[in-house]
Design a protein around this motif. Sequence first.
Motif, mmCIF file in Angstrom:
data_model
loop_
_atom_site.group_PDB
_atom_site.id
_atom_site.type_symbol
_atom_site.label_atom_id
_atom_site.label_comp_id
_atom_site.label_asym_id
_atom_site.label_seq_id
_atom_site.Cartn_x
_atom_site.Cartn_y
_atom_site.Cartn_z
ATOM 1 N N GLN A 32 1.063 12.038 3.345
ATOM 2 C CA GLN A 32 -0.212 11.948 2.497
ATOM 3 C C GLN A 32 -0.433 10.620 2.757
ATOM 4 O OE1 GLN A 32 0.902 13.865 -1.466
ATOM 5 N NE2 GLN A 32 -0.790 15.500 -0.955
ATOM 6 N N VAL B 21 -2.291 14.585 -5.351
ATOM 7 C CA VAL B 21 -0.881 14.921 -5.567
ATOM 8 C C VAL B 21 -0.833 15.870 -6.940
ATOM 9 C CG1 VAL B 21 1.110 13.783 -6.821
ATOM 10 C CG2 VAL B 21 -0.265 12.566 -5.149
ATOM 11 N N PRO C 157 -6.802 5.174 7.248
ATOM 12 C CA PRO C 157 -8.120 4.607 6.988
ATOM 13 C C PRO C 157 -8.323 2.922 7.238
ATOM 14 C CG PRO C 157 -7.586 6.313 5.450
ATOM 15 C CD PRO C 157 -6.365 5.934 6.085
ATOM 16 N N TYR D 213 -3.940 9.075 3.869
ATOM 17 C CA TYR D 213 -5.235 8.705 2.907
ATOM 18 C C TYR D 213 -5.307 7.195 2.564
ATOM 19 C CZ TYR D 213 -5.439 13.525 1.435
ATOM 20 O OH TYR D 213 -5.576 14.749 1.441
ATOM 21 N N MET D 214 -4.156 6.416 2.795
ATOM 22 C CA MET D 214 -4.104 4.959 2.487
ATOM 23 C C MET D 214 -3.865 4.352 4.042
ATOM 24 S SD MET D 214 -2.594 7.045 0.003
ATOM 25 C CE MET D 214 -3.500 7.341 -1.476
ATOM 26 N N ALA E 111 2.414 1.442 -3.437
ATOM 27 C CA ALA E 111 1.814 2.138 -4.678
ATOM 28 C C ALA E 111 1.468 3.576 -4.530
ATOM 29 C CB ALA E 111 0.460 1.156 -4.402
ATOM 30 N N ALA E 112 1.301 3.900 -3.046
ATOM 31 C CA ALA E 112 1.054 5.378 -2.696
ATOM 32 C C ALA E 112 2.088 5.997 -3.300
ATOM 33 C CB ALA E 112 0.679 5.765 -1.459
ATOM 34 N N ARG E 113 3.663 5.811 -2.707
ATOM 35 C CA ARG E 113 4.518 6.626 -3.090
ATOM 36 C C ARG E 113 5.057 6.494 -4.503
ATOM 37 N NH1 ARG E 113 7.765 7.787 1.326
ATOM 38 N NH2 ARG E 113 8.273 9.500 0.043
ATOM 39 N N ASP F 19 9.162 12.760 -4.704
ATOM 40 C CA ASP F 19 7.878 12.715 -4.893
ATOM 41 C C ASP F 19 7.524 13.143 -6.150
ATOM 42 O OD1 ASP F 19 7.350 11.529 -2.362
ATOM 43 O OD2 ASP F 19 7.384 13.589 -1.312
ATOM 44 N N LEU G 68 3.121 6.640 -6.836
ATOM 45 C CA LEU G 68 2.361 7.853 -7.338
ATOM 46 C C LEU G 68 2.712 8.891 -7.270
ATOM 47 C CD1 LEU G 68 -1.355 5.706 -7.005
ATOM 48 C CD2 LEU G 68 -0.327 6.224 -9.244
ATOM 49 N N GLY G 69 3.420 9.263 -6.194
ATOM 50 C CA GLY G 69 3.899 10.570 -5.832
ATOM 51 C C GLY G 69 3.417 10.974 -4.726
ATOM 52 N N PHE G 70 2.608 10.236 -3.773
ATOM 53 C CA PHE G 70 2.231 10.824 -2.544
ATOM 54 C C PHE G 70 3.364 11.158 -1.770
ATOM 55 C CE2 PHE G 70 -1.774 8.749 -3.956
ATOM 56 C CZ PHE G 70 -2.592 10.014 -3.660
ATOM 57 N N THR G 71 3.579 12.009 -0.810
ATOM 58 C CA THR G 71 4.408 12.139 0.185
ATOM 59 C C THR G 71 4.112 11.114 1.307
ATOM 60 O OG1 THR G 71 3.235 13.706 1.515
ATOM 61 C CG2 THR G 71 4.552 14.585 -0.343
ATOM 62 N N GLN H 258 0.828 -1.173 0.089
ATOM 63 C CA GLN H 258 -0.164 0.053 -0.248
ATOM 64 C C GLN H 258 0.841 1.229 -0.015
ATOM 65 O OE1 GLN H 258 -3.731 0.164 0.127
ATOM 66 N NE2 GLN H 258 -3.330 -1.934 -0.871
ATOM 67 N N PHE I 270 2.303 -3.207 -10.060
ATOM 68 C CA PHE I 270 2.901 -4.315 -9.087
ATOM 69 C C PHE I 270 2.259 -5.738 -9.156
ATOM 70 C CE2 PHE I 270 2.986 -0.282 -7.077
ATOM 71 C CZ PHE I 270 4.055 -0.294 -6.586
#
Lengths: 493, 243
Positions: free
Chosen positions: A402, B108, A410, A406-407, A392-394, B76, A396-399, A389, B86
């Motif tokens: 973040q 983002v 929750p 968001y991931m 995948a988030a990183r 980022d 996509l460019g999430f800090t 998780q 993946f």
Amino acid sequence: MNKWIKKLIMLVMAFGLVMSSGMGMLNMHTVNAEETDPTLERIKKSGKLVVGTSADYAPYEFHTTEHGKDKIVGFDIEAAREIGKQLGVKTEIQEMSFDALLGAVKTGKVDVVVAGMTETPERAEEVNFSKPYFVDKNVVLTLKQNKEKWSTLKQIRQAKLAAQVSSKQDDIAHDITDKKVVSLKKITDEVTQLNQEKVDGVVVASTTAKSYLEQSDQFAVSPAKLPGISNGSSVVMNKNATVLQSKVNKILDDHIIGEPLQKMQDDAIELMNKKESFVSKYSPYFVKGTLYTIGLAVIGVFFGIILGILFALMKLSSIKVFKWLASAYIEAVRGVPLLIQVFIVYFGTQAIGLHISSFLAGAIAMFLNSAAYVAEIIRSGIQAVPDGQTEAARSLGFTKSQTMRYMILPQAIKNILPALGNEFVTVIKEGSVVSVIGVGELTFQTSVVQGASFKPFIPLIITAVIYFILTFGISRLLNLFEKKLRKSDKTLG
Amino acid sequence: MAILEIKNLHKEYGKNTVLKSINATVEEGDVIAILGPSGTGKSTLLRELNMLEYPTSGAVIFEDQDITKASEAGLDKIRQDLGMVFQSFNLFPNMTVLDNVKIALTKVKGIADDEATATAKQFLEKVGVVDKVDVYPASLSGGQQQRVAIARALAMNPKIMLFDEPTSALDPEMVGEVLKTMRELAQEGMTMLVVTHEMGFAREVASKIWFMSDGDMTAYDNPVSFFENPNSERAQNFLAKML
């Protein structure tokens, strides 16, 4: 760490400074004949006399209901009110367990202790005693059928005795028997042990013994005359309360000792024997206790969660100092019994000059304790979210933050909520520990009812049932909630 | 034109050497199949191209910048240009299909909600799951989930797509639908690096083959030469087992 040691040293030094300057003032005043002392000053300033007592010792001090309201009564209490009246201030009664009383008067939690307490050399080194206002014999309370067996001191040497821990009776018990003495916190517990023949006798003040005899015909008083004979009840004050001490002695002489005290005792015994049905007399205690217990648990878990989140995030952070601090806190709290933590908060806040109520102290201790466990629940809940998780988030460019928001959080909540529910159940049960500082929660109220009703066993059963309903009910609710969470997993998520 | 350059990329886990000074170049529009036996560093190589893992030494040059030395904030930004898919899909189970694709656009890239919804739907349509926008990932088949994951990465408008064994976790009957999506992507000219065991796909779609064994990498500029005449014993053994 270093910083804390420094702070501690400074605190000790400051304390020493205050002490020595206080001594200096004391010396000056002796020359001019003292007019006041710190305790008396505090009483006058606040306009009230705070009296500490342990209200499970009828007819000295005990609980009763008057017009459906709980009240602490007894001849000690009447005497304390008279002292307050003569000092020209209001009297406020504060209840706690007997072995917490000396600590309370030493730290200034209470101004005086009126709890049938007897002067002993050890105690006299710690606190000041007034002259005794009431002298009572000590006797051995036994079961009627065993009266013959324990009628002489010689026989009693072979008896197994119980007495209230750190009381005068405890010392006597140690002197008169060769067997090991059972020291318990409450008279009611000792009498329960006697009832079940776990002990052969209980060393108590004769006034107390008399009240048990009046309540039930299964008891008897051994005719054996105990050595050390009498124990006088005195008003206990802080070491610094020298002026107060002489004032109290005068009030005792002029307004209490003799006829007034006799009347107070008669009133107390009358109140004690007031007949009323158990339910109508004592149900308010259980209701109040239950509300306090729930209140404590809610506060404990709520603030525990807030603090727990903070510690969990610190522990998961990449900053070493935060990690270390959080780990240290969690390990320390989990490694020390809650009982000790409660005492540390209660007396510790007083020592640093914070005057907080026992409920607040109890609640603080509860949530400081709970926070450590909640932190671990949250940390493991967060770590249970798969690494994929985050990846995948990183990707996509999430800090980092973040991703957390968001991931991870929750999803972690689904792991965390059921465990938090269990923590709530635990906290409800552990709340019983704060009864030691006189917080009126369920366990505390139980001993109040035990003391006031002379029924040691029934109140315990009632309390057990209430605890069970609370904890079982909450677990069932949580189960339903969990099922719902899982259901949404299948149909929705 | 070289879009990505790998220079002396070296990776060690303790005493274990996983990548032995890899050198390679990716041109714009390349579809590179990274092949080789299991445990020879294929996935590690791919994950070091967007710094999900950091190399022990060496450089990855993307658009004239060594991204192994980029700051956290810089990374980022760079990662938005490097889409990744993946093996285990890694959809966000707490969000609907639409939100899975949309959230990076709004949070983002800061794109307005209705515009993000339109973009997300456009890419879900492209991968053929637009009818599932409002359901949660758990109720999708593996093939559908992986196509949503591809749409999620594509929606960010990346310059390179990295696929880490995208069909390995799928039931056989679902492999085809995912490969079809990837094939279409290749035909549109997307630059792709695909770690895979699908020899047929590599043979038909890839423009280059990187063959890895024991941390070494051999690049073949023509897939035909790899499949018909692999001039190394390792590659021959590997192909003998796979075909």
